[in-house]
Design an enzyme around this catalytic site. Structure first.
Site, PDB file in Angstrom:
ATOM      1  CG  PHE A   1     -21.428  32.518 -11.765  1.00 62.46           C
ATOM      2  CD1 PHE A   1     -21.706  32.983 -10.533  1.00 62.46           C
ATOM      3  CD2 PHE A   1     -21.521  32.980 -12.875  1.00 62.46           C
ATOM      4  CE1 PHE A   1     -22.174  34.136 -10.526  1.00 62.46           C
ATOM      5  CE2 PHE A   1     -22.236  34.385 -12.918  1.00 62.46           C
ATOM      6  CZ  PHE A   1     -22.499  34.923 -11.744  1.00 62.46           C
ATOM      7  CD  GLU A   2     -18.938  25.338 -13.061  1.00 61.46           C
ATOM      8  OE1 GLU A   2     -18.251  24.506 -12.325  1.00 61.46           O
ATOM      9  OE2 GLU A   2     -19.931  24.920 -13.749  1.00 61.46           O
ATOM     10  CB  THR A   3     -12.873  27.964 -10.939  1.00 57.86           C
ATOM     11  OG1 THR A   3     -12.580  28.876 -11.947  1.00 57.86           O
ATOM     12  CG2 THR A   3     -13.297  26.795 -11.654  1.00 57.86           C
TER      13      THR A   3
ATOM     14  CG  HIS B   1     -14.655  23.303 -12.014  1.00 62.16           C
ATOM     15  ND1 HIS B   1     -15.685  23.519 -11.030  1.00 62.16           N
ATOM     16  CD2 HIS B   1     -13.585  23.173 -11.335  1.00 62.16           C
ATOM     17  CE1 HIS B   1     -15.182  23.543  -9.868  1.00 62.16           C
ATOM     18  NE2 HIS B   1     -13.812  23.503 -10.059  1.00 62.16           N
TER      19      HIS B   1
ATOM     20  CG  MET C   1     -19.570  28.333 -17.393  1.00 66.43           C
ATOM     21  SD  MET C   1     -18.161  27.449 -17.076  1.00 66.43           S
ATOM     22  CE  MET C   1     -17.253  27.654 -18.474  1.00 66.43           C
TER      23      MET C   1
END
Length: 98
Positions: free
Chosen positions: A4-6, A27, A1
């Site tokens: 893909f977020e940061t 995030h 996760m």
């Protein structure tokens, strides 16, 4: 996760359409989870958003654990839903000890 977020960027800060901001490698949003200057926040993780912007992610992980206890769980993160939910994630933990 977090990838893909940061892209694993511990210094990431992104403004949302609603005017709140997402902080750090996971995030974490300042409207609910952390407190920054000038934004009303529930501050449910009882921490400063600035504490999410360093390479020591222990406090970040504690906040994430708090977030996933809420009804939305991992669904709090849109990139989780898009890239991770109901996916085979073994490649991301390959080599990790249980």
């Amino acid at each position: 996760m977090s990838f893909f977020e940061t892209g694993f960027d511990t210094e990431a800060v992104d403004r949302r359409k609603d005017g709140t901001k997402d902080y750090g490698i996971f995030h974490i949003n300042n409207g609910w989870w952390c407190k920054d200057e000038g934004t009303l926040s529930e501050n449910l993780c009882s921490m400063s958003c600035a504490d999410l912007l360093n390479t020591d992610i222990h406090d970040d992980i504690l906040c994430v654990k708090r977030i996933v206890k809420d009804p939305q769980g991992m669904g709090t993160w849109k990139e989780w839903k898009k890239h991770c939910e109901k996916q085979d994630l073994r490649e991301w933990v390959k080599g990790c000890n249980p």
